[in-house]
Design a protein around this motif. Structure first.
Motif, PDB file in Angstrom:
ATOM      1  N   THR A  43      -0.134  10.554  -0.386  1.00 36.65           N
ATOM      2  CA  THR A  43       0.694  11.480   0.402  1.00 36.65           C
ATOM      3  C   THR A  43       1.167  10.813   1.682  1.00 36.65           C
ATOM      4  N   HIS A  44       2.082  11.485   2.404  1.00 37.19           N
ATOM      5  CA  HIS A  44       2.530  11.048   3.734  1.00 37.19           C
ATOM      6  C   HIS A  44       1.857  11.961   4.764  1.00 37.19           C
ATOM      7  N   LEU A  45       1.264  11.389   5.801  1.00 32.43           N
ATOM      8  CA  LEU A  45       0.661  12.210   6.859  1.00 32.43           C
ATOM      9  C   LEU A  45       1.088  11.726   8.241  1.00 32.43           C
ATOM     10  N   ALA A  56       0.780  -1.238   0.000  1.00 32.03           N
ATOM     11  CA  ALA A  56       0.000   0.000   0.000  1.00 32.03           C
ATOM     12  C   ALA A  56       0.815   1.292   0.000  1.00 32.03           C
ATOM     13  N   HIS A  57       2.130   1.172   0.170  1.00 30.05           N
ATOM     14  CA  HIS A  57       2.933   2.408   0.111  1.00 30.05           C
ATOM     15  C   HIS A  57       4.401   2.073  -0.113  1.00 30.05           C
ATOM     16  N   THR A  58       4.959   2.621  -1.181  1.00 30.21           N
ATOM     17  CA  THR A  58       6.379   2.380  -1.433  1.00 30.21           C
ATOM     18  C   THR A  58       6.941   3.448  -2.370  1.00 30.21           C
ATOM     19  N   HIS A  59       8.239   3.390  -2.553  1.00 25.39           N
ATOM     20  CA  HIS A  59       8.936   4.271  -3.503  1.00 25.39           C
ATOM     21  C   HIS A  59       9.845   3.322  -4.277  1.00 25.39           C
ATOM     22  N   VAL A  60       9.310   2.654  -5.299  1.00 25.07           N
ATOM     23  CA  VAL A  60      10.021   1.509  -5.890  1.00 25.07           C
ATOM     24  C   VAL A  60      11.397   1.821  -6.492  1.00 25.07           C
TER      25      VAL A  60
HETATM   26 ZN   LIG Z   1       7.105   6.864   2.048  1.00 23.04          ZN
END
Ligand SMILES: [Zn+2]
Length: 653
Positions: free
Chosen positions: A214-216, A65-69
């Protein structure tokens, strides 16, 4: 009899549907990219091709559900550092130098290979040059929400926020409707964006009806900053900026309260829980059980491979379940089935893709994996307890048990052989990047000045200065001289100076001085504050009697904390000097000088110090000024034999 393209038979099917249906020794029917029948219903289908699953477990592909490949290429670059040192000191300087469409494409290819091997079929990404991420993802055959990063400062793919917003718009317009890739704007975080950026990104997402990534509330520091600056935590503030008008996928939410959870749920926002990354960066543990109780859709993510450091969702799901128990003291918290739900159907919901993927149901895309239940670490199998199969997968199974992966009806891995990616070529290319990045950082680490320049803001300037310093027993003669007619005072200032000198093993690097100035008014009240960093690679160029000519110092505004610089520059020693300084700009015999009258507080010293200095441009000028300085010093009550040859550091060390 109905027909289909492909029948998978002889599998234990974990559908992860609303009823959590499980089918033993059963199958499913697929036509093109879609599941058409599951379980008993599938038995009646005539298929063009039938695959016997050999008793394996068939379940939905996992959703990261969240990554920066693309950050696979930065894996292990710098670890065990604080978030700011890691990000500002290492990751961002390397990204500025290396990140390009080529870098991003390669990093994505590597990540896709790793993710397919660990049973992931879908992920939510956020990075630069996101179109290249989208291309590589589609080529690998995986499904993804690809978020184009938007930031308030220049990034590798955009000189300004307007540029990156334009890039995002272009990208979204071109990729909207793609069968595998859902394009999205990704304003990085409230603290790296402005209210305007958040609003524009939300408007863009609404206009194209795509999610927003986004990051929260990742760290307590972020939340405390928000409370101080706006009198409210992060979630209500972003709501005020219109961010929650979009279908938001919010990564982390480690530090949100129950009111914020309700706000997110009412906005139908999804949350990505990243247990490894939050632990590794010391950010804390997200209140997952409370978020689930509040009715939020919470998925599980690995975060980028630079902060995890792998893309293994089996580890992540297990950790999510264990952490929920460990932090609550309640072993019944987040049972295995719920943890697996977060990594499948609920994860899809968090990504706003629930109609496409996340469960094995007719009408959904054929995104599925096969698991071998045979390896020793999964044995034996109990059938009394229907939930046992979930606990086997969450607590015992490993990503290496994944044998086959299908996404959108296409096999991406059969019998643990990747079909869409060339692992050897990817690994070779990654090794090549690592060599170049190593060389870049090794070159930089050799010089304190280059390290200073790398974190931005360093003003490199060469300067020449004549100066003399002397010890005086009291302040009176100095003050009396300054009020005499011979010296014209142009302006004066008082402050408290707190200096920390960083000392390096190789003294040729010079010393780095971190200085905090507290400006004081006549009553000694603090009226202002400034922090500066000075690299004094001071070389003594010449001496004119007791007056010395120095060269070179590099000044930078100190935008980070002293702690940041300490951890980034790694000095072998530190010397602290605190003093009260009075500073005058004076004219004497037609030349301007700075006069300092210092009283040392730390280390304490009963005496006073007088310093006179002036900028200079040539040896001739320096010599002329040295003569005037010598006279001026006599006037100030400092005779030649009280002069000090070195700065405070040498004095106190
Ligand atoms: Zn991140």
């Amino acid at each position: 009899m109905p027909t289909c393209d492909l029948r998978l038979t002889n599998a234990t099917i974990l559908t992860m549907d609303a009823a959590f249906s499980v089918w033993e020794r059963s199958g499913l029917a697929i036509t093109a990219d879609t599941i058409v029948a599951v379980g008993d219903d599938a038995a009646g289908y005539v298929a063009a091709e039938t695959v016997d699953c050999g008793g394996r477990i068939l379940m939905p592909g996992l959703i990261n559900a969240h990554t920066h490949v693309p950050m696979t290429l930065l894996r292990g670059l710098a670890d065990d550092l604080r978030l700011d040192v890691w990000l500002m000191g290492y990751v961002m300087p390397v990204e500025r130098e290396f990140v390009s469409p080529d870098f991003v494409r390669l990093g994505t290819g590597l990540a896709c290979a790793e993710m397919i091997r660990s049973g992931i079929t879908c992920f939510a990404d956020m990075y630069y040059f996101e179109e290249a991420v989208a291309e590589a993802t589609a080529a690998a055959g995986m499904r993804a929400v690809c978020g184009q990063t938007v930031l308030k400062f220049p990034s590798p793919d955009a000189g300004s926020f307007e540029d990156s917003l334009e890039y995002a718009r272009d990208f979204i317009a071109r990729w909207k409707g793609h069968p595998l890739v859902v394009p999205a704007p990704a304003p990085h975080a409230p603290y790296t964006c402005t209210a305007d950026i958040l609003r524009s990104c939300a408007e863009l997402a609404v206009e194209f009806d795509v999610p927003l990534h986004t990051h929260l509330s990742e760290t307590l520091f972020e939340v405390e900053q928000w409370r101080k600056a706006y009198g409210m935590p992060v979630v209500p503030w972003v709501k005020k900026q219109g961010l929650l008008d979009a279908h938001v996928l919010a990564a982390h939410c480690v530090h949100i309260d129950e009111g914020e959870m309700r706000t997110l749920r009412n906005a139908r926002a999804g949350v990505a829980h990243n247990p490894s990354s939050n632990l590794k960066l010391g950010s804390g543990v997200a209140p997952v059980t409370k978020m689930l109780d509040a009715g939020l859709a919470v998925g599980i993510g690995t975060d980028g491979p630079a902060s995890n450091n792998d893309l293994d969702m089996f580890e992540e799901v297990r950790l999510a379940a264990l952490l929920a128990k460990g932090t609550s003291g309640d072993p019944t918290a987040l049972p295995a089935r719920d943890a697996l739900l977060m990594a499948t159907r609920m994860g899809a919901q968090a990504l706003h893709l629930a109609d496409l993927t996340g469960s094995i149901e007719p009408g959904k895309r054929a995104d599925l994996i096969l698991l071998d239940p045979g390896p020793l670490h999964n044995l034996p199998h109990f059938s009394r307890e229907p939930l046992a199969i979930y606990s086997r997968i969450v607590y015992a199974a490993k990503s290496t048990d994944v044998t086959d992966v299908m996404c959108n009806g296409r096999w991406l891995m059969r019998g643990q052989r990747l079909l869409t990616l060339d692992e050897t070529a990817l690994a070779d290319a990654a090794r090549d990047y690592a060599k170049r990045i190593d060389a870049f950082l090794m070159h930089r680490e050799e010089s304190i000045l280059r390290k200073l320049v790398a974190i931005g803001g360093a003003v490199e300037e060469e300067s020449f200065e004549v100066q003399v310093k002397a010890r005086v027993p009291s302040a009176e003669p100095v003050l009396a001289a300054l009020s005499s007619d011979e010296i014209a005072v142009i302006k004066s200032k008082r402050y408290h100076q707190y200096d920390t000198y960083f000392v390096f093993e190789d003294s040729s690097h010079g010393r780095l001085r971190y200085r905090e100035d507290e400006f004081l008014d006549e009553q000694g009240r603090v009226t202002g504050f400034r922090a500066r960093l000075t690299l004094t690679g001071q070389a003594r160029e010449a001496e004119f009697g007791s007056v010395l000519l120095f060269r070179s110092r590099y000044l930078a505004p100190a935008t980070h904390s002293r702690r940041f610089y300490r951890e980034y520059f790694k000095p072998v020693d530190e010397i602290e000097v605190d003093k009260e300084r009075r500073r005058w700009l004076v004219a004497y015999k037609g030349v301007e000088f700075y006069v300092h009258l210092d009283r040392l507080k730390n280390p304490p010293d009963p005496g006073f110090f007088v310093e006179v200095k002036s900028r200079t441009w040539s040896r001739r000028d320096a010599q002329d000024k040295a003569a005037i300085i010598t006279e001026l010093m006599r006037l100030l009550g400092a005779d030649a034999d009280s002069t000090i040859r070195d700065g405070y550091v040498d004095l106190v060390s």
